[in-house]
Scaffold this motif. Structure first.
Motif, PDB file in Angstrom:
ATOM      1  N   VAL A 436      47.216  42.025  26.931  1.00  0.00           N
ATOM      2  CA  VAL A 436      46.857  41.403  28.201  1.00  0.00           C
ATOM      3  C   VAL A 436      45.594  42.068  28.748  1.00  0.00           C
ATOM      4  CG1 VAL A 436      47.555  41.108  30.614  1.00  0.00           C
ATOM      5  CG2 VAL A 436      49.199  40.673  28.773  1.00  0.00           C
ATOM      6  N   PHE A 437      44.653  41.246  29.190  1.00  0.00           N
ATOM      7  CA  PHE A 437      43.391  41.709  29.766  1.00  0.00           C
ATOM      8  C   PHE A 437      43.339  41.309  31.234  1.00  0.00           C
ATOM      9  CE2 PHE A 437      42.787  41.270  25.302  1.00  0.00           C
ATOM     10  CZ  PHE A 437      41.843  42.210  24.920  1.00  0.00           C
ATOM     11  N   ARG A 438      42.651  42.136  32.042  1.00  0.00           N
ATOM     12  CA  ARG A 438      42.517  41.766  33.447  1.00  0.00           C
ATOM     13  C   ARG A 438      41.324  42.474  34.073  1.00  0.00           C
ATOM     14  NH1 ARG A 438      48.052  44.827  35.412  1.00  0.00           N
ATOM     15  NH2 ARG A 438      47.326  46.970  35.263  1.00  0.00           N
ATOM     16  N   ASN A 439      40.789  41.840  35.094  1.00  0.00           N
ATOM     17  CA  ASN A 439      39.734  42.440  35.917  1.00  0.00           C
ATOM     18  C   ASN A 439      40.379  43.059  37.154  1.00  0.00           C
ATOM     19  OD1 ASN A 439      37.399  41.674  34.366  1.00  0.00           O
ATOM     20  ND2 ASN A 439      37.713  39.572  35.085  1.00  0.00           N
ATOM     21  N   VAL A 440      39.993  44.280  37.462  1.00  0.00           N
ATOM     22  CA  VAL A 440      40.559  44.987  38.603  1.00  0.00           C
ATOM     23  C   VAL A 440      39.432  45.388  39.543  1.00  0.00           C
ATOM     24  CG1 VAL A 440      41.887  46.984  39.365  1.00  0.00           C
ATOM     25  CG2 VAL A 440      42.455  45.867  37.192  1.00  0.00           C
ATOM     26  N   GLU A 441      39.571  45.019  40.806  1.00  0.00           N
ATOM     27  CA  GLU A 441      38.575  45.373  41.820  1.00  0.00           C
ATOM     28  C   GLU A 441      39.032  46.615  42.580  1.00  0.00           C
ATOM     29  OE1 GLU A 441      37.780  42.084  44.335  1.00  0.00           O
ATOM     30  OE2 GLU A 441      37.109  40.772  42.710  1.00  0.00           O
ATOM     31  N   GLU A 442      38.181  47.623  42.577  1.00  0.00           N
ATOM     32  CA  GLU A 442      38.463  48.852  43.314  1.00  0.00           C
ATOM     33  C   GLU A 442      37.885  48.719  44.720  1.00  0.00           C
ATOM     34  OE1 GLU A 442      36.923  52.078  41.089  1.00  0.00           O
ATOM     35  OE2 GLU A 442      38.152  51.657  39.315  1.00  0.00           O
TER      36      GLU A 442
END
Length: 506
Positions: A436-442
């Motif tokens: 599973v891939f995902r974009n995470v915003e800090e």
């Protein structure tokens, strides 16, 4: 046949011989073809492919099994038949000129089909002469409705139909007779031929949600087991092809062999060995999280091993994909020129599910890849209902597994990532390795990072932690949990510099 031996009665079973049609997939669902030296009724509505089925049966018999054939047409002229099949690259006229197939166009006049004094002697004479002249083993009559069009007396009909079928059996030919469905679930207009036929094949051409699908079903087959489901079939430049639903079973042998993912730092998450050879890998995630890049890296690594790789791109053209992958150090061009990489860029809607699946079957047979990348599976959603899409995907996966092909699928998921990570397709249970891939915003740093984690990997020890990764000019790098990539000293310094300066990171 029964025998009596010392007071015991034993039964000796006679074997039913079959005549292979040569039609792809059809001989599989009939377990060998049509009943040899018997008569088969092929029924179907207009445009379902009845005539073409018969012609294909004759052509395959003449070219593949050394069995000459006779086609007696009561509707289309010879020139019309030649023109029709030439558009499908089927050289019927050439086989006729070589004496391997004989075509007869019979014009029935009104007086020939009057009910009084009706008989089939004229047809028998012409048919016998045609069979004997070339030593025919196969016969096609198209269609039976034309022969008995003027007969309404059921008694005469039954007698003459049984007489025709008995005559064909006595001539020791494998016969195909085409017919049109009647009312009240009858497979012919007269409703009698189906009872004296040894085998009944129903062809259907239906349109649902503006998508046309042809299907074939074996209604009955005396003395033989056969598939009883509806099977999709298509008509292309090679004739008919049936796609059996159960064509590939769960018979693949296990293996401990591994193949690299093309990303050394990702291989480390699989104890440094990569994916299991011949397995299926699913990379799912939202748009822009790097799924295609991982698939491209896998394809490139396959080519470097000297293995052929087939890449299906459903959203980008081959040129666009090749150009985009250069930005992360993946160059497809030399491998395409060497013939190790083949990119097929196509919209699934252009062919439809079944035709698209057939094209995959054919390309796998001709190109013989060891690795396949499909990007993305979710493009197939909308080309049919959920059951049809699921059936198509299952058969696709079974095909690759049965051939020992390592396959990398990508799947696009919605922005509501937590609600559905499998891409709304429901194939995760069929997949061996799921990433599973995902974009995470800090929020604090106002930066976005990419992460991946391995949901499962059957039969393989694997890291289950969440890892960040970067796409740089020099490739893809997966970070361990300490934030430092396990790379060679030179490459490690280069990546650290890119991260520190926030440059070249896509």
């Amino acid at each position: 046949m029964t025998k009596t031996t010392k007071g015991k009665i034993t039964t000796k079973r006679s074997k039913l011989f079959k005549s292979p049609t040569g039609i792809k997939g059809f001989d599989e669902i009939t377990e060998g073809g049509l009943p040899k030296n018997r008569t088969t009724l092929v029924s179907g509505n207009a445009g379902s492919g009845k005539t073409l089925f018969g012609i294909d049966f004759l052509i395959k018999g003449a070219t593949s099994y050394n069995e000459p054939g006779v086609l007696m047409s009561f509707e289309e002229t010879l020139d019309e038949l030649y023109t029709d099949v030439n558009s499908l690259n089927m050289n019927l006229q050439g086989l006729v000129s070589e004496g391997k197939i004989l075509c007869e166009h019979v014009i029935l006049e009104r007086e020939d089909i009057q009910e009084t004094d009706f008989n089939l002697e004229g047809i028998f004479v012409r048919l016998e002469d045609a069979i004997d002249s070339i030593g025919a083993k196969r016969v096609v009559l198209d269609s039976i409705e034309s022969i008995f069009a003027g007969v309404t007396d059921l008694g005469i009909l039954r007698i003459e139909i049984k007489r025709l079928f008995r005559w064909l059996k006595e001539k020791q030919v494998t016969a195909v007779v085409t017919g049109e469905p009647g009312e009240s679930d009858s497979y012919t207009r007269h409703g009698l031929e189906e009872y004296v036929s040894d085998c009944i094949i129903l062809l259907d051409n239906r349109v649902r949600d503006q998508i046309a699908t042809r299907r074939v079903r074996i209604i009955k087959y005396r003395g033989s087991k056969h598939g009883t489901s509806e099977y999709p079939f298509v008509i292309d430049d090679e004739g008919l092809s049936v796609i059996p639903i159960t064509s590939a079973g769960l018979e693949q042998p296990g293996t401990e062999k591994r193949v690299s993912s093309g990303i050394p730092t990702l291989d480390q998450l699989f104890t440094g060995k990569g994916y299991t050879k011949g397995s299926t890998i699913l990379a799912s995630g939202t748009a822009g999280c790097g799924k295609t890049s991982f698939g491209a890296a896998f394809a490139l690594e396959s080519c470097k091993r000297g293995e052929r790789c087939l890449l299906y791109s459903y959203e980008e053209s081959a040129g666009q994909l090749t150009q985009n992958m250069k930005s992360i150090g993946i160059d497809f061009t030399p491998w395409i020129k060497k013939g190790l990489l083949k990119i097929v860029a196509i919209r699934p809607s252009f062919l439809g599910l079944e035709m698209h699946l057939l094209s995959i079957y054919k390309l796998v047979d001709s190109f013989k890849p060891k690795s396949v990348v499909v990007d993305p599976l979710t493009s197939l959603i909308g080309e049919g209902d959920q059951r049809e899409v699921s059936s198509m995907l299952t058969r696709m996966i079974d095909l690759f597994k049965s051939k020992g092909i390592t396959t990398f699928f990508t799947s696009l998921v919605s922005a509501n990532f937590k609600s559905n990570t499998s891409g709304e397709i429901g194939v995760s249970s069929l997949i061996d390795t799921w990433i599973v891939f995902r974009n995470v915003e800090e929020v604090e740093s106002r930066k976005r990072t990419r992460e991946l984690f391995i949901v499962k990997s059957r039969g393989t020890n694997h890291d289950s932690d969440v890892h960040t990764f970067v796409l740089s000019d020099d490739g893809i790098f997966v970070m361990p949990n300490d934030g430092k990539p396990k790379l060679s000293t030179g490459k490690k310094k280069e990546v650290d510099k890119n991260i520190a300066e926030n440059k070249n990171i896509q």
